[in-house]
Scaffold this motif. Structure first.
Motif, PDB file in Angstrom:
ATOM      1  N   PHE A   1     -22.742  15.846  12.306  1.00 31.82           N
ATOM      2  CA  PHE A   1     -22.117  17.173  12.234  1.00 31.82           C
ATOM      3  C   PHE A   1     -21.201  17.294  11.019  1.00 31.82           C
ATOM      4  O   PHE A   1     -20.432  18.238  10.907  1.00 31.82           O
TER       5      PHE A   1
ATOM      6  N   GLN B   1     -18.685  15.435  10.510  1.00 31.48           N
ATOM      7  CA  GLN B   1     -17.326  15.125  10.939  1.00 31.48           C
ATOM      8  C   GLN B   1     -17.005  13.737  10.392  1.00 31.48           C
ATOM      9  O   GLN B   1     -17.822  12.821  10.518  1.00 31.48           O
TER      10      GLN B   1
ATOM     11  N   ASP C   1     -24.627   7.785  12.884  1.00 27.57           N
ATOM     12  CA  ASP C   1     -23.347   7.584  12.185  1.00 27.57           C
ATOM     13  C   ASP C   1     -23.491   6.656  10.984  1.00 27.57           C
ATOM     14  O   ASP C   1     -24.105   5.596  11.061  1.00 27.57           O
TER      15      ASP C   1
ATOM     16  N   MET D   1     -19.333   7.489  18.083  1.00 32.57           N
ATOM     17  CA  MET D   1     -18.155   7.272  17.243  1.00 32.57           C
ATOM     18  C   MET D   1     -16.910   7.626  18.060  1.00 32.57           C
ATOM     19  O   MET D   1     -16.811   8.698  18.627  1.00 32.57           O
ATOM     20  N   ARG D   2     -15.978   6.728  18.093  1.00 34.90           N
ATOM     21  CA  ARG D   2     -14.788   6.964  18.907  1.00 34.90           C
ATOM     22  C   ARG D   2     -13.974   8.121  18.317  1.00 34.90           C
ATOM     23  O   ARG D   2     -13.824   8.251  17.118  1.00 34.90           O
ATOM     24  N   ASN D   3     -13.470   8.943  19.221  1.00 35.57           N
ATOM     25  CA  ASN D   3     -12.620  10.077  18.819  1.00 35.57           C
ATOM     26  C   ASN D   3     -13.315  11.077  17.913  1.00 35.57           C
ATOM     27  O   ASN D   3     -12.685  11.805  17.187  1.00 35.57           O
ATOM     28  N   MET D   4     -14.621  11.060  17.909  1.00 39.15           N
ATOM     29  CA  MET D   4     -15.325  12.088  17.151  1.00 39.15           C
ATOM     30  C   MET D   4     -16.318  12.776  18.078  1.00 39.15           C
ATOM     31  O   MET D   4     -17.493  12.524  18.044  1.00 39.15           O
ATOM     32  N   PRO D   5     -15.812  13.623  18.952  1.00 38.46           N
ATOM     33  CA  PRO D   5     -16.708  14.293  19.876  1.00 38.46           C
ATOM     34  C   PRO D   5     -17.723  15.153  19.141  1.00 38.46           C
ATOM     35  O   PRO D   5     -17.408  15.752  18.122  1.00 38.46           O
ATOM     36  N   ASN D   6     -18.924  15.182  19.644  1.00 39.64           N
ATOM     37  CA  ASN D   6     -19.975  15.945  18.989  1.00 39.64           C
ATOM     38  C   ASN D   6     -19.925  17.394  19.436  1.00 39.64           C
ATOM     39  O   ASN D   6     -20.507  17.772  20.433  1.00 39.64           O
ATOM     40  N   GLU D   7     -19.215  18.183  18.699  1.00 41.44           N
ATOM     41  CA  GLU D   7     -19.016  19.568  19.126  1.00 41.44           C
ATOM     42  C   GLU D   7     -19.631  20.569  18.175  1.00 41.44           C
ATOM     43  O   GLU D   7     -19.286  21.729  18.174  1.00 41.44           O
ATOM     44  N   GLY D   8     -20.508  20.090  17.328  1.00 39.22           N
ATOM     45  CA  GLY D   8     -21.182  21.015  16.444  1.00 39.22           C
ATOM     46  C   GLY D   8     -20.341  21.440  15.277  1.00 39.22           C
ATOM     47  O   GLY D   8     -19.401  20.769  14.894  1.00 39.22           O
TER      48      GLY D   8
ATOM     49  N   GLY E   1     -16.266  21.896  14.948  1.00 35.09           N
ATOM     50  CA  GLY E   1     -15.512  20.675  14.743  1.00 35.09           C
ATOM     51  C   GLY E   1     -14.466  20.420  15.799  1.00 35.09           C
ATOM     52  O   GLY E   1     -14.088  21.307  16.556  1.00 35.09           O
ATOM     53  N   PRO E   2     -14.000  19.190  15.866  1.00 30.88           N
ATOM     54  CA  PRO E   2     -13.058  18.809  16.909  1.00 30.88           C
ATOM     55  C   PRO E   2     -11.608  19.012  16.515  1.00 30.88           C
ATOM     56  O   PRO E   2     -10.714  18.661  17.240  1.00 30.88           O
TER      57      PRO E   2
END
Lengths: 242, 156
Positions: free
Chosen positions: A162, A164, A129, B1-8, B11-12
């Motif tokens: 990712f 994000q 991150d 990272m809070r509230n950022m799930p690693n979903e590829g 995206g979340p």
């Protein structure tokens, strides 16, 4: 055989830890070659040297920034191994182990998995991150996938591998006096946004550094691109096949 | 990272914060939550939530749409649309299932996908807490104004 790049030791305790690690790796017959980063030779340069010597696995021994720097060097060219020393859970969550002995065993097992990364053009990699932060509110503009434009004031932007993005801001409402006696307002309002993209351009005003674990790796404005499944890394739950 | 799930790469989901102004087409396979200002199309395959502070200028499309803020544009909710007490919609609506809470504002044409009889049967099954509006087919193509206060039953 493995090429170990140690983070520059910051204390005597770290030097002793490195000696213990050397003994442990010798016991497991995976000692390889060990080099330590220094002001004269960065971890990136040492990783380059290791690959030029023909090593196909470069092991980062150290914390978050050190791991990210070596990931940048090895991406698409070699396998990344990690022995976490002072690393956060950003690293240990990915590799699946937290202590040195487990890490050494995982290196011996050599189970591989692939991870996505983000390229900060032209050549910096976000594996762990990355944070842009500022104590005073700053302007930010983001163009996501060339389709969406966002404008905001922010205090912190966090970007993961990712692509994000989490945008945080803290506004304080104006303080007003009522009857010249009581204060109203002054409340902090937290705003949180989440975006994701495959390509992003980020511009901040003023120009701000992009940090991994407090160490700058780039600065805004920057162009980001998601590179799915681009980094081969040794993890606890990876597969045995390369 | 809070509230950022690693979903590829999918995206979340997307959250547009209260101090964010966004323009362009906001598309997401997952949920979209808006608290800020959006000028453009909003499309989700799942839910779209327009928070109390949100202002959306453009069409909104999703399976489940909840409006607590203001939308100036057409809404297409494939499953259900709810306009809460603070919600304001200025635009046409197309949905299967519509809930308008007391206090909501709706200015526009309402179209419900199924035939009139089927929708009327469905509305009879609704609970007292919610009101589903039967088919509002505007044959004259006139703009229809629905006052949420008039439609909703007494909440208490």
């Amino acid at each position: 055989m493995y090429y170990y790049v140690l983070e520059a030791p910051s204390s005597r305790a770290t030097r002793q830890l490195y000696q213990k690690l050397r003994d442990l790796l010798t016991q497991l017959s995976i000692a390889g070659e060990m080099v330590a980063a220094s002001p004269a030779r960065s971890a990136y340069e040492l990783s380059e040297m290791g690959m030029e010597k023909g090593y196909s696995t470069i092991v980062a021994v150290g914390g978050d920034h050190h791991v990210n720097e070596i990931a940048t060097a090895v991406l698409g060219r070699a396998v990344l191994g990690v022995i976490p020393v002072g690393a956060s859970n950003l690293v240990t969550d990915i590799i699946g182990y937290t202590d040195m002995r487990e890490a050494a065993n995982a290196l011996k097992q050599r189970r591989l998995s692939t991870q996505s990364t983000v390229l900060i053009e032209p050549s910096t990699i976000i594996f762990l991150d990355t944070v842009i932060s500022t104590s005073k509110l700053a302007k930010i503009s983001m163009i996501l996938d060339n389709k969406v434009r966002t404008h905001a004031y922010f205090n912190q932007l966090t970007i993961n591998r990712f692509l994000q993005m989490k945008l945080d801001s803290f506004h304080t409402t104006e303080v007003k006096k009522v009857f010249g006696i009581f204060n109203t307002g002054g409340n902090v309002i937290h705003s949180e946004s989440h975006f994701h993209a495959k390509v992003a351009r980020i511009i901040t005003d003023p120009i701000l550094p992009v940090n991994v674990s407090g160490v700058a790796i780039a600065e805004s404005p920057m162009q980001l691109r998601l590179i799915p499944d681009s980094l081969k890394i040794i993890t606890k739950r990876g597969t045995l096949l390369e | 990272m809070r509230n950022m799930p690693n979903e590829g790469t999918s995206g979340p989901g997307t959250v547009v914060g209260v101090n964010v102004a966004l323009s362009g087409t906001l598309k997401d396979q997952n949920d979209i939550i808006i608290y800020g200002m959006v000028d453009g199309e909003v499309v989700s395959e799942k839910s779209v939530t327009v928070g109390e502070t949100a202002q959306v200028k453009g069409p909104v499309k999703g399976a489940l749409i909840t409006v607590s803020g203001t939308i100036r544009g057409a809404i297409d909710a494939s499953e259900r649309l709810e306009i809460t007490e603070t919600g304001k919609v200025f635009g046409s609506i197309a949905t299967k299932d519509l809930v308008i809470r007391s206090g909501a504002v709706l200015v526009g044409k309402v179209t419900m996908g199924a035939d009139e009889q089927a929708v009327q049967e469905e509305t009879k099954e609704n609970t007292e807490e919610e009101v589903s509006i039967p088919v509002h087919t505007d044959e004259d193509n006139k703009e229809e104004v629905v006052d949420g206060n008039a439609l909703a039953p007494d909440e208490e």
